[in-house]
Structure formats: C-alpha cells, structure tokens
Scaffold this active site. Structure first.
Site, short mmCIF file in Angstrom:
data_model
loop_
_atom_site.label_atom_id
_atom_site.label_comp_id
_atom_site.label_asym_id
_atom_site.label_seq_id
_atom_site.Cartn_x
_atom_site.Cartn_y
_atom_site.Cartn_z
N LYS A 42 5.67 10.58 -9.45
CA LYS A 42 4.30 10.24 -9.86
C LYS A 42 3.73 11.29 -10.82
N THR B 61 4.16 9.55 17.05
CA THR B 61 4.92 10.71 16.57
C THR B 61 4.12 11.57 15.59
N VAL B 62 3.46 12.59 16.12
CA VAL B 62 2.78 13.55 15.25
C VAL B 62 3.81 14.59 14.82
N TYR C 149 9.78 11.56 -4.45
CA TYR C 149 8.89 10.43 -4.79
C TYR C 149 7.59 10.94 -5.41
N HIS C 150 6.93 11.89 -4.71
CA HIS C 150 5.65 12.38 -5.24
C HIS C 150 5.85 13.01 -6.61
N VAL D 155 8.85 19.33 4.84
CA VAL D 155 8.38 20.68 4.51
C VAL D 155 6.97 20.52 3.95
N THR E 128 -0.83 9.06 -6.84
CA THR E 128 -0.98 9.41 -5.43
C THR E 128 -1.73 10.72 -5.28
N SER F 153 7.63 15.73 -2.38
CA SER F 153 8.89 14.98 -2.24
C SER F 153 9.32 14.53 -3.64
N ASN G 175 10.60 -7.49 -8.66
CA ASN G 175 12.04 -7.78 -8.56
C ASN G 175 12.51 -7.85 -7.10
N ASP H 170 13.33 -6.65 -13.23
CA ASP H 170 13.27 -5.20 -13.00
C ASP H 170 12.60 -4.51 -14.19
P1 NAD Z 1 5.45 -1.71 -1.92
O1 NAD Z 1 6.81 -1.14 -1.87
O2 NAD Z 1 4.98 -2.54 -0.78
O3 NAD Z 1 5.26 -2.55 -3.27
C1 NAD Z 1 5.85 -2.18 -4.47
C2 NAD Z 1 6.38 -3.45 -5.12
O4 NAD Z 1 6.97 -3.11 -6.38
C3 NAD Z 1 7.47 -4.12 -4.28
O5 NAD Z 1 7.17 -5.48 -4.11
C4 NAD Z 1 8.74 -3.91 -5.09
O6 NAD Z 1 9.66 -4.98 -4.94
C5 NAD Z 1 8.19 -3.78 -6.51
N1 NAD Z 1 9.04 -2.97 -7.40
C6 NAD Z 1 9.50 -1.71 -7.21
N2 NAD Z 1 10.24 -1.30 -8.25
C7 NAD Z 1 10.25 -2.33 -9.14
C8 NAD Z 1 10.84 -2.52 -10.42
N3 NAD Z 1 11.59 -1.57 -10.98
N4 NAD Z 1 10.64 -3.68 -11.07
C9 NAD Z 1 9.88 -4.66 -10.50
N5 NAD Z 1 9.29 -4.54 -9.29
C10 NAD Z 1 9.48 -3.38 -8.62
O7 NAD Z 1 4.47 -0.47 -2.15
P2 NAD Z 1 2.89 -0.41 -1.95
O8 NAD Z 1 2.62 0.24 -0.66
O9 NAD Z 1 2.27 -1.71 -2.27
O10 NAD Z 1 2.51 0.63 -3.09
C11 NAD Z 1 2.19 0.17 -4.38
C12 NAD Z 1 1.91 1.36 -5.30
O11 NAD Z 1 0.82 2.11 -4.78
C13 NAD Z 1 3.09 2.31 -5.42
O12 NAD Z 1 3.19 2.74 -6.76
C14 NAD Z 1 2.72 3.46 -4.52
O13 NAD Z 1 3.28 4.65 -4.97
C15 NAD Z 1 1.20 3.47 -4.62
N6 NAD Z 1 0.56 4.01 -3.41
C16 NAD Z 1 0.78 3.42 -2.20
C17 NAD Z 1 0.19 3.96 -1.06
C18 NAD Z 1 0.40 3.38 0.30
O14 NAD Z 1 -0.04 4.00 1.29
N7 NAD Z 1 1.03 2.21 0.44
C19 NAD Z 1 -0.65 5.08 -1.19
C20 NAD Z 1 -0.82 5.67 -2.45
C21 NAD Z 1 -0.21 5.12 -3.57
N1 USQ Z 2 3.30 11.84 9.63
C1 USQ Z 2 3.35 12.15 10.97
N2 USQ Z 2 4.00 11.27 11.79
C2 USQ Z 2 4.56 10.12 11.34
C3 USQ Z 2 4.49 9.81 9.98
C4 USQ Z 2 3.85 10.69 9.14
O1 USQ Z 2 2.84 13.17 11.42
O2 USQ Z 2 5.12 9.39 12.17
C5 USQ Z 2 2.60 12.76 8.71
C6 USQ Z 2 3.46 13.26 7.56
O3 USQ Z 2 4.21 14.40 7.94
C7 USQ Z 2 2.41 13.55 6.50
C8 USQ Z 2 1.32 12.52 6.79
O4 USQ Z 2 1.55 12.05 8.11
O5 USQ Z 2 1.86 14.82 6.70
C9 USQ Z 2 1.31 11.35 5.84
O6 USQ Z 2 2.61 10.75 5.86
P1 USQ Z 2 2.78 9.18 5.56
O7 USQ Z 2 4.20 8.82 5.83
O8 USQ Z 2 1.71 8.42 6.22
O9 USQ Z 2 2.45 9.12 4.00
P2 USQ Z 2 3.15 9.79 2.75
O10 USQ Z 2 4.56 10.12 2.98
O11 USQ Z 2 2.26 10.88 2.27
O12 USQ Z 2 3.15 8.59 1.72
C10 USQ Z 2 2.19 7.52 1.74
C11 USQ Z 2 2.76 6.40 0.88
C12 USQ Z 2 2.91 6.91 -0.56
C13 USQ Z 2 1.60 7.46 -1.05
C14 USQ Z 2 1.06 8.53 -0.11
C15 USQ Z 2 -0.34 8.95 -0.46
O13 USQ Z 2 4.03 5.97 1.40
O14 USQ Z 2 3.34 5.83 -1.38
O15 USQ Z 2 1.76 8.01 -2.32
O16 USQ Z 2 0.97 7.97 1.24
S1 USQ Z 2 -0.59 10.67 -0.21
O17 USQ Z 2 -0.28 10.98 1.18
O18 USQ Z 2 -1.95 10.95 -0.53
O19 USQ Z 2 0.34 11.35 -1.08
#
Ligand code: NAD
Ligand code: USQ
Length: 387
Positions: free
Chosen positions: A185, A253-254, A181-182, A327, A144, A179, A32, A74
C-alpha cells in the site's frame, strides 16, 4: 457518474457497488474472483453463505430495476486493465482490487511476491490506463491506516509539516508498515502521488482502518445479496473474528498483551466514505489523503466487549492471550487524525453492544459453516520461508 468499482465482488466492494447504484450512478464491477480462490487455497470460506456475482447482480436487477455491469479479469494483466478502463471511461474509479491480508503476505516468499505484484502492478496498470484514456477520472484508492505504523507522535492525514535546520516543508507522513501487504500500500501511495504530480491525475488515497460488521441496508435486503464474513486466522479481522470465535465457543485470541490500538470503521460507513470522496473530487494534480476510520480501539478492549456481549447471550467465551505471531508494538501511543471525511459530512456509526450482538447472532446462525481449525494464527512473522 460512471463509477468503476474494482474488487466489487469483495467484502468492501460489493456493498459499495450496491450503495453507489442506489445513489443513481452507473456502476461497473471489475473482479477476477481471486478472493474466492484464496478461500479454497486456505481451506476456509465466508461464514455467511455468499452467492456468485452473476446471481447477485441478477437479484439486484429484479429487486431494484437497476443494472450493474460486470467485467471479469485480472487488473495486474496489462491488456485487461487497459481495455476495461478504455471501454468504460469512468468518471471515478474506486480501487479495492488488491490482496488485503497481512498474514497471507507473510506466509512465504511466493505469497509476499504475489501480494506486491498483484497490488503494485494492478495499481500501476490503472494509473497508466487512466492517464492515457481517461485523465479526468478520479482515482479513489483504498489504502490503509497501517501504512503509518504506530509512531510516538500524532498521525496526520497523509502529510506532516516539518521544520528542519531552519526551513519548513509539508511532506508525506513517514511510513512504518508492518507486513509485506501493508508495504504494498505504501508503494501504491508513492506511485499514485508521482502520477498526480507528473501527469496531473487526481486521486484520493483512503487510509482505511480495520473494517467491522458485515451487512449494509442493501446487502441485508435479500439473502442473495449477503456480504462475506471472514473469520479465519488469515483473512479474519479483529472484531468480526472475535465474534465468530465467541459464537463457536472457541477462544477469543488476543495476540500478546492486546494493547495494539488501531482505527476501526463500520462497513456502513465505508460505503458512505466512498460516496463522499466521489462527490467531492480533488483538483487535477492533487494527491489527497483521508484517514478513513471513525474510532480507535485496542485489541483487548474489543475482545472484552465481545466477551461481555457474548455472556449476555449465554455463550461462554474464553479470552486468551496468545504469543503474538506478529512483530508489532503491544503498548504504544496512538492518536490519528480523521477529520477530513467528517468535514465532508460523514456521520459515523460508532461501535455499540447492539452491533456486536448482531454479529454474534449472525455467527451463531451460521455456526455449522465454521471451520474451527482455521481460527488459530498460522503465520509467524519472525520466520522467513523461501517458499
Ligand atoms: P476482499 O479481498 O474481500 O476484496 C478484494 C476484491 O478484489 C476481491 O473480490 C478480489 O477477488 C479482487 N481482486 C484482488 N486482486 C485482483 C486483481 N488483480 N484483479 C481483479 N480483482 C482483484 O478485500 P476487502 O476487505 O473488500 O478490501 C478491499 C480493499 O480495502 C483492499 O484494497 C484492502 O486493502 C482495503 N482495506 C480493507 C480493510 C478491511 O478491514 N477489510 C481495511 C482497510 C483497507
Ligand atoms: N489481532 C489479535 N488477534 C487476532 C487477530 C488480530 O490480537 O485474532 C491483532 C493483530 O495482532 C493486530 C490487530 O489485531 O494488532 C489488527 O489485526 P487484523 O487482523 O484485525 O487487521 P490487519 O492485519 O491490520 O489488517 C486489516 C485488513 C487490512 C487493512 C488493515 C487496516 O485485513 O486489509 O489494511 O486491517 S489497518 O489495521 O489500519 O492497517
């Protein structure tokens, strides 16, 4: 197979749709475009210039002769989710379509509520639609690694065998997400497990680690197919974000001490993991969990790697430790299992200096598109806002 790729316009979904198309599957992308709208809301955009979905699909057809269908809508909307599943009747449904940023979900009440409604209701809609019209469909759901948190014991793949007062059982691994978000999942995982147990559906929960890198063979084959590259403080993730910061001469930025250790995976392995899951479906009623990452890194190790490679390109990055806006534990034990995808044949692309250099060069080429004001972390985990 007929494979529905939900979220197929996103960072993981787009390369996966192309990869599955090359393997000869009939692919339907559902999206969407909410991800593109969140960029507008946050005043940022992909570091790489990305085309609209129609243009992407048209170029793919021109280049390969392969058709990818699309349905825009959606999945949290009840009629749309049902009709798209009933109309396509997929053999496998790969579900990426969620709000995936932890910081976005922590902005305030409305972003937390939106994230959980979008993610949990979208997944519930798909479960009911599959259950009613396509019960043989294999749901491949992106979870995740963050569902598990950072426990002081080894992390297993979904389940743990526990002895308690002389009795033994294999139970879902305890969840300690960091979070809203997490948490969404975790809620999804419970709902999917229940649907498998109760209706006999079959599902694979892919607990993916942080994805790095940008392009796959398919997305790199033409500029119109370019994948998105997030780098801002809300959607940017560790390694890719550090490369954009270094390329722009900004601070890497760590957060805090940087001892936060996570599982990481190259986007080229993400697409292959989805194929492996699809080609090896579980049994009806089975809720299978794979940990989808290939190696563990601490945030500080990654930052130092980027700093080193950046210096070899004559950049002068400045690695800083910021007060952690999140946190989370900054020093902790972390040892997570990840053998099940390897057992199915995954051959990982491990992180090396060449990949970091390519990311830095991509970021340098697109430097004029960077919005540096979005680099700083903007969301404070400790302060709830009733927004
Ligand atoms: P992204 O935001 O780039 O892609 C998600 C897509 O889903 C987007 O194009 C968005 O428009 C679409 N979307 C969201 N809600 C929707 C809805 N209600 N209806 C239709 N479309 C919808 O995210 P991504 O990085 O490609 O991540 C994809 C999946 O993988 C996510 O579920 C995310 O939690 C999981 N994931 C991502 C990472 C990462 O590091 N990117 C790591 C672990 C898990
Ligand atoms: N971090 C830093 N500096 C930054 C950004 C992040 O130190 O500038 C740290 C965060 O505090 C965290 C770690 O890096 O400890 C990872 O953060 P991230 O922003 O790279 O990733 P996260 O928030 O965990 O989320 C991403 C994706 C999410 C996916 C997740 C996998 O956005 O969709 O679910 O990675 S996991 O981390 O295994 O949960």
């Amino acid at each position: 197979m007929r494979i529905l790729v939900a979220g197929g316009d996103g960072f993981c979904g787009w390369p996966t749709a192309l990869y599955l198309s090359v393997q000869g599957h009939e692919v339907l992308i559902v999206d969407n475009f909410s991800r593109r709208r969140w960029d507008e809301e946050l005043g940022t955009e992909s570091l790489t210039r990305i085309s609209g979905l129609d243009a992407r699909i048209a170029r793919w057809r021109e280049l390969t002769g392969r058709e990818i269908k699309t349905a825009v809508g959606d999945l949290a909307e009840e009629r749309f989710a049902y009709e798209v599943v009933a109309g396509f009747r997929p053999d496998a449904l790969v579900h990426f379509a969620e709000q995936r940023s932890a910081p976005y979900s922590m902005i305030d009440r409305s972003h937390a509520v939106f994230t959980q409604v979008n993610n949990v209701v979208g997944t519930l809609n798909l479960l009911f639609a599959i259950g009613e019209v396509s019960p043989d469909c294999h749901l491949i759901k992106l979870g995740t690694m963050g569902e598990y948190g950072t426990p002081n014991i080894d992390i297993e793949e979904g389940y743990i065998t526990i002895e308690h007062k002389g009795r033994t059982d294999t139970l879902p691994y305890p969840k300690q997400p960091g979070s809203f978000y997490h948490l969404s999942k975790v809620h999804d995982s419970h709902n999917i497990m229940f649907a498998c147990r109760t209706w006999g559906l079959k599902a694979t929960d892919l607990n993916q680690g942080v994805v790095y890198n940008v392009e796959t063979g398919e997305t790199a084959s033409d500029p119109v197919l370019t994948n998105r590259y997030d780098y801002d403080g809300i959607f940017g993730t560790a390694l890719n974000r550090f490369c954009a910061q270094a390329a722009n001469g900004d601070q890497i930025t760590v957060y805090g001490q940087g001892g936060q250790t996570r599982g990481f995976i190259d986007i080229r392995d993400t697409v292959r993991c989805i194929e492996l899951a699809a080609n090896n479906p579980p049994e009806p009623g089975e809720f299978r969990v794979f940990n989808q990452f290939t190696e563990q890194w601490s945030v500080l190790q990654l930052a130092r790697l980027v700093e080193k490679v950046a210096r070899s390109l004559d950049l002068e990055p400045d690695l800083v430790h910021l007060a952690n806006p999140r946190v989370e534990k900054e020093t902790h034990y972390y040892n997570a299992a990840n053998t099940r995808l390897m057992d199915l044949g995954l051959k990982p692309h491990l992180l090396d200096e060449e990949t970091v250099e390519r990311l830095l060069l991509t970021a340098m080429e697109n430097r004029d598109r960077i919005h540096p004001e979005t680099f700083a972390p903007q969301v404070d985990w400790r302060r709830p806002h009733y927004g």
